[in-house]
Design an enzyme around this catalytic site. Structure first.
Site, short mmCIF file in Angstrom:
data_model
loop_
_atom_site.label_atom_id
_atom_site.label_comp_id
_atom_site.label_asym_id
_atom_site.label_seq_id
_atom_site.Cartn_x
_atom_site.Cartn_y
_atom_site.Cartn_z
N TYR A 1 141.40 98.02 72.68
CA TYR A 1 142.05 97.78 73.97
C TYR A 1 141.41 98.61 75.07
CZ TYR A 1 145.96 98.12 77.34
OH TYR A 1 146.74 98.14 78.46
N ASP B 1 149.52 101.77 66.32
CA ASP B 1 150.08 101.03 67.45
C ASP B 1 150.46 99.65 66.92
OD1 ASP B 1 150.48 99.43 69.69
OD2 ASP B 1 149.06 100.55 70.90
N ILE C 1 152.54 97.24 68.38
CA ILE C 1 153.29 96.52 69.41
C ILE C 1 153.21 95.00 69.26
CG2 ILE C 1 152.98 98.41 71.03
CD1 ILE C 1 151.05 96.64 72.60
N LYS D 1 155.34 92.88 73.93
CA LYS D 1 154.62 91.73 73.36
C LYS D 1 155.51 90.89 72.47
CE LYS D 1 151.13 93.62 75.37
NZ LYS D 1 150.64 93.08 76.66
#
Length: 497
Positions: free
Chosen positions: A157, A242, A244, A281
């Site tokens: 990201y 992470d 998400i 998300k």
């Protein structure tokens, strides 16, 4: 009276902090420049049909109707309705930064539900933050000091450099992953990145990995997760997962959380394991700024909770979401419907791309695809990729994100988001892509031999990797980013996308 600025006594670097005057936020990269192009000329089916279509925003807009329906049926969940206004004073007055107990319980339950009820989460370990951006920064403040480093599998990201490094001063070192195995993390690449950092006298404090991956849309398999857990356990460094996109997994292989992995590894030091989550998300609610730090380390939970006072989720939002996420019938319906809609959109979009000779990395999660345009590059270099990207932005009028902004080692890959636009806009985008591919085939281009293309690809990887990992790059998160685009840099500070 003459100011000190007018006589040249001070300049901005003397008056302002290093944070205020550096470029660590990283807005001047193609990832954000594409948004600028969209903002200047946004597509609209009737008022601006020739505008730029936004396919660079990882937002889940496919199931908003379900949330709206629930809100209409449950007006008491809001303190701004006649049915819920009696709770106004109770919610509006000061709230402890631990968060509303009912909110933490609902989030913990939802996290388990989103992971197939294979693992449970303790509400007492739920720490709030202002979105996943704030959660990621909070965990880095707790785990590392300025100048320390975290290893990150690439491609990753683009805004991680901002989220993890801008204010903390923590360095990000890529673990180079390649297409030959679907960009899967290998132990050899992990060891190489770790040892390379040590030779540069950089202290590695941990690994951060996205699962499911942004931008790949793939899930980490159990063997890879176990390898990562064993590695951090052996080196006594941290693993931050992470997660998400956990509830966006729409087909096999099924999703496995690191929380599930560590339950079967009793020898692991749980103080080294941490999870980042949000509702941005999975629920499509980035504007609510709900980020979660979940740590198995008691000291981290305590410290992160103290730091959360700098970025709390509003009590009004907590109150409403506690009611929403506690509704088991709604949550089950929402997760099932969201996955089905994501699967259908993904299948349609990738299927239509395939018809014109464009393949994507095989994926089963996320709000995007990792599109392979290597065959359309005039030269297999980062510069060749950016040249093609400018054509897509300026001529095809679609905002996609080039792989170099995700620190991809191989030129020619692009992230394309498919869940933030309606069906009609998807069809317009697909038609533009079809026209572009047909035009590209008609154009006469000098053909590069296979041997030459391989040489260019290797050169592109080497030059890109060297630019990212040299000593000067490690000193500044901004310098890890891709070259500047000719499009004016974006002034936007977007939510986690």
């Amino acid at each position: 009276m003459q100011s000190s600025m007018s006589n040249g006594a001070y300049d901005s670097h003397q008056l302002l902090s290093k944070v205020a005057t550096n470029n660590g936020h990283g807005e001047d990269v193609e990832y954000f420049d594409g948004w600028k192009a969209y903002d200047n000329d946004p597509y609209h089916s009737s008022s601006n049909p020739n505008g730029v279509i936004q396919m660079g925003l990882a937002e889940n807009q496919l199931s908003f109707d379900l949330v709206k329906e629930w809100m209409l049926k449950n007006p008491q969940a809001s303190i701004c309705t006649p049915e819920g206004v009696d709770k106004f004073m109770e919610i509006a007055i000061f709230q402890d930064y631990h968060g509303l107990p009912e909110f933490r319980s609902a989030v913990a339950k939802f996290m388990g539900k989103a992971r197939g009820d294979k693992v449970t989460f303790d509400p007492e370990r739920i720490v709030m933050s202002g979105g996943a951006t704030g959660a990621n920064e909070t965990i880095l403040f707790c785990l590392a000091d300025r100048g320390d480093a975290f290893l990150v599998p690439s491609p990753y990201y683009p805004a991680f450099n901002r989220d993890l490094g801008w204010r903390t001063g923590v360095k990000l070192i890529p673990i180079t992953c390649e297409s030959w195995n679907g960009f899967k993390i290998t132990e050899q690449a992990l060891i190489s990145a770790y040892e390379d950092a040590l030779t540069k006298n950089v202290r590695v404090k941990g690994i951060i990995v996205t699962n499911p991956s942004n931008p790949l849309g793939t899930v980490q398999d159990k063997d890879t997760l176990k390898m990562l857990v064993n590695f951090v356990n052996d080196k006594r460094i941290h693993l931050v997962c992470d997660e998400i996109y956990a509830a966006t997994v729409f087909s096999l292989p099924r999703y496995t959380s690191v929380a599930e992995i560590v339950t079967d590894m009793p020898h692991v030091n749980l103080d080294l394991i941490h999870i980042i989550y949000s509702l941005s998300k999975d629920m499509g609610m980035p504007g609510f700024r709900v980020g979660i730090v979940y740590s198995y380390n008691d000291r981290v939970v305590t410290t992160a909770r103290r730091m959360s006072s700098f970025g709390l989720v509003s009590s009004q939002t907590q109150h409403m979401l506690a009611a929403l996420l506690s509704d088991d019938e709604f949550v089950t319906r929402f997760l099932d419907t969201s996955r089905e809609r994501l699967s259908r959109r993904h299948q349609h979009f990738t299927g239509e791309l395939s018809k014109v000779g464009i393949e994507c990395l095989k994926s089963n999660a996320g709000l995007f695809v990792w599109m392979d345009l290597r065959h359309l590059l005039e030269e297999a270099t980062t510069e060749g990729e950016l040249k093609l990207w400018r054509v897509i932005i300026n001529d095809v009028k679609i905002n996609v994100s080039p792989g170099s902004s995700f620190h991809c080692s191989e030129p020619g890959w692009f992230r394309v988001c498919f869940a933030n636009i309606d069906d009609g806009t998807v069809e317009v985008a697909l038609q533009r892509i079809r026209s572009f591919v047909k035009r590209d085939k008609r154009e006469v281009k000098p053909k590069t031999s296979l041997k030459k293309r391989k040489e260019q690809m290797q050169l592109g990887r080497l030059s890109f990797n060297n630019r990212r990992i040299d000593e000067s790059s490690l000193m500044s998160p901004h310098n890890l980013l891709s070259p500047h685009s000719p499009i004016p840099q974006s002034p936007l500070v977007k939510a986690r996308t």
